[in-house]
Design a protein around this motif. Structure first.
Motif, PDB file in Angstrom:
ATOM      1  N   SER A 124       0.821  -1.212   0.000  1.00  5.26           N
ATOM      2  CA  SER A 124       0.000   0.000   0.000  1.00  5.26           C
ATOM      3  C   SER A 124       0.854   1.260   0.000  1.00  5.26           C
ATOM      4  O   SER A 124       0.402   2.316  -0.435  1.00  5.26           O
ATOM      5  CB  SER A 124      -0.916   0.003   1.225  1.00  5.26           C
ATOM      6  OG  SER A 124      -0.150  -0.025   2.425  1.00  5.26           O
ATOM      7  N   ARG A 141      -7.724   2.769  -5.543  1.00  4.16           N
ATOM      8  CA  ARG A 141      -7.700   1.710  -4.533  1.00  4.16           C
ATOM      9  C   ARG A 141      -7.601   2.314  -3.125  1.00  4.16           C
ATOM     10  O   ARG A 141      -8.201   1.801  -2.179  1.00  4.16           O
ATOM     11  CB  ARG A 141      -6.522   0.767  -4.784  1.00  4.16           C
ATOM     12  CG  ARG A 141      -6.544  -0.442  -3.860  1.00  4.16           C
ATOM     13  CD  ARG A 141      -5.414  -1.406  -4.144  1.00  4.16           C
ATOM     14  NE  ARG A 141      -5.556  -2.075  -5.425  1.00  4.16           N
ATOM     15  CZ  ARG A 141      -4.847  -3.151  -5.778  1.00  4.16           C
ATOM     16  NH1 ARG A 141      -3.964  -3.662  -4.934  1.00  4.16           N
ATOM     17  NH2 ARG A 141      -5.019  -3.712  -6.951  1.00  4.16           N
ATOM     18  N   HIS A 145     -10.184   2.077   0.232  1.00  6.95           N
ATOM     19  CA  HIS A 145      -9.724   1.626   1.551  1.00  6.95           C
ATOM     20  C   HIS A 145      -9.151   2.827   2.307  1.00  6.95           C
ATOM     21  O   HIS A 145      -7.928   2.920   2.508  1.00  6.95           O
ATOM     22  CB  HIS A 145      -8.674   0.530   1.400  1.00  6.95           C
ATOM     23  CG  HIS A 145      -9.137  -0.659   0.616  1.00  6.95           C
ATOM     24  ND1 HIS A 145      -9.894  -1.673   1.172  1.00  6.95           N
ATOM     25  CD2 HIS A 145      -8.968  -0.990  -0.691  1.00  6.95           C
ATOM     26  CE1 HIS A 145     -10.152  -2.583   0.255  1.00  6.95           C
ATOM     27  NE2 HIS A 145      -9.619  -2.187  -0.892  1.00  6.95           N
TER      28      HIS A 145
END
Length: 314
Positions: A124, A141, A145
């Motif tokens: 990440s 993405r 999240h």
């Protein structure tokens, strides 16, 4: 090196989200982020060193084949892998390239087999989406999240506080990619603000910029010492930092040593004399000689202040 084997099976039945150590721990402890330039220490530490140690432990001095998952669109990576291999007993094997399977073909196979779209797997806090043309997908993405995005924003914010040049994407920072006026970005920024609601710490940061061993006319890799000198509320420490700045003026000393201060929130882990930050190489620009005070955010352990003695790679 200690190796923790979380599972050893051709038929795994459970997902292990993390083991006793994660690459994230290295960067959070060191107060840095992965860097685009130079050696990919993230891959070296989390993949190469671990794999080499396990192979040496399990195989010893026997010849072996190591299967690598580079697809047919990544022939260059396979060639670099072959060139970087220093073990004469190793033979790299690249089946996807041999089959001519590129990423699209691999994704089609996975969808036909499992009935789901298999998203690309990467950290990440990876710094390479921008250089690989995948920044838009990466940000989407993160929006999906926001809790994860908030932690990554805090990681970079900490890094930049201890060294303004240490952004995730070179000259571009992650917070610059999110617009508070955009509804999809607000949960991410809210999660970031939540990450900062904790006690803060004041740091004394020193750097040594040695000359390169191979060439005295060039600058070597910097080394850094981070000392946590106080913990408290952000407003209180901020005023103290301002007083330090008012009382101190940059000297015109040698370039070899730089000192500064950083202000930031505490955390479970943070800048300390543990861990390494090898991928982080600040290069002072014109007029940056001598000492300089820095403001910003840094992470530290919540226990009583720990002095981070000595130097480490920066």
């Amino acid at each position: 090196m200690e190796i923790a084997v979380m599972d050893d099976s051709r038929q795994p039945e459970r997902i292990i989200e993390r083991g006793p150590w994660a690459l994230w721990d290295e960067y959070e402890t060191g107060g840095t982020v992965p860097q685009q330039g130079g050696i990919r220490f993230c891959s070296l530490h989390a993949k190469g060193e671990v794999g080499d140690a396990l192979i040496a432990q399990e195989i010893g001095d026997r010849p072996f084949r190591q299967v690598m998952g580079f697809n047919a669109d990544e022939v260059g990576r396979s060639r670099r892998d072959e060139a970087a291999s220093k073990n004469p007993l190793r033979q790299g094997v690249y089946p996807l390239i041999a089959w001519g399977w590129g990423r699209e073909r691999c994704e089609a196979f996975l969808y036909a087999r499992f009935g789901v779209r298999w998203e690309k797997s990467y950290c990440s806090f990876c710094c390479f989406p921008v250089s690989m043309g995948a920044m838009d997908a990466h940000l989407d993405r993160m929006r999906a999240h926001p809790d994860v995005a908030g932690r990554v924003l805090r990681l970079e914010y900490t890094s930049v506080s201890l060294n303004p040049q240490a952004r995730l994407f070179g000259r571009r920072s992650l917070p610059e990619q999110f617009d508070p006026g955009r509804a999809a970005d607000r949960p991410v920024l809210a999660a970031f603000e939540e990450e900062l609601t904790c006690p803060w710490a004041l740091y004394h940061v020193r750097r040594i910029l040695p000359v390169a061993k191979a060439d005295p006319t060039r600058r070597g890799r910097a080394m850094r010492s981070v000392e946590r000198i106080d913990v408290g509320r952000a407003s209180t420490l901020g005023r103290r930092l301002q007083r330090l700045g008012a009382a101190r003026r940059p000297s015109r000393g040698r370039r070899a040593l730089r000192a500064g201060a950083g202000l930031g929130p505490t955390a479970r882990t943070g800048p300390s004399d543990r861990g390494r930050a090898d991928g982080h190489r600040p290069v002072p620009g014109p007029g940056q000689e001598g000492a300089a005070l820095r403001t910003g955010v840094g992470r530290a352990p919540p226990q009583p202040a720990v002095t981070c003695s000595g130097c480490r790679r920066d």
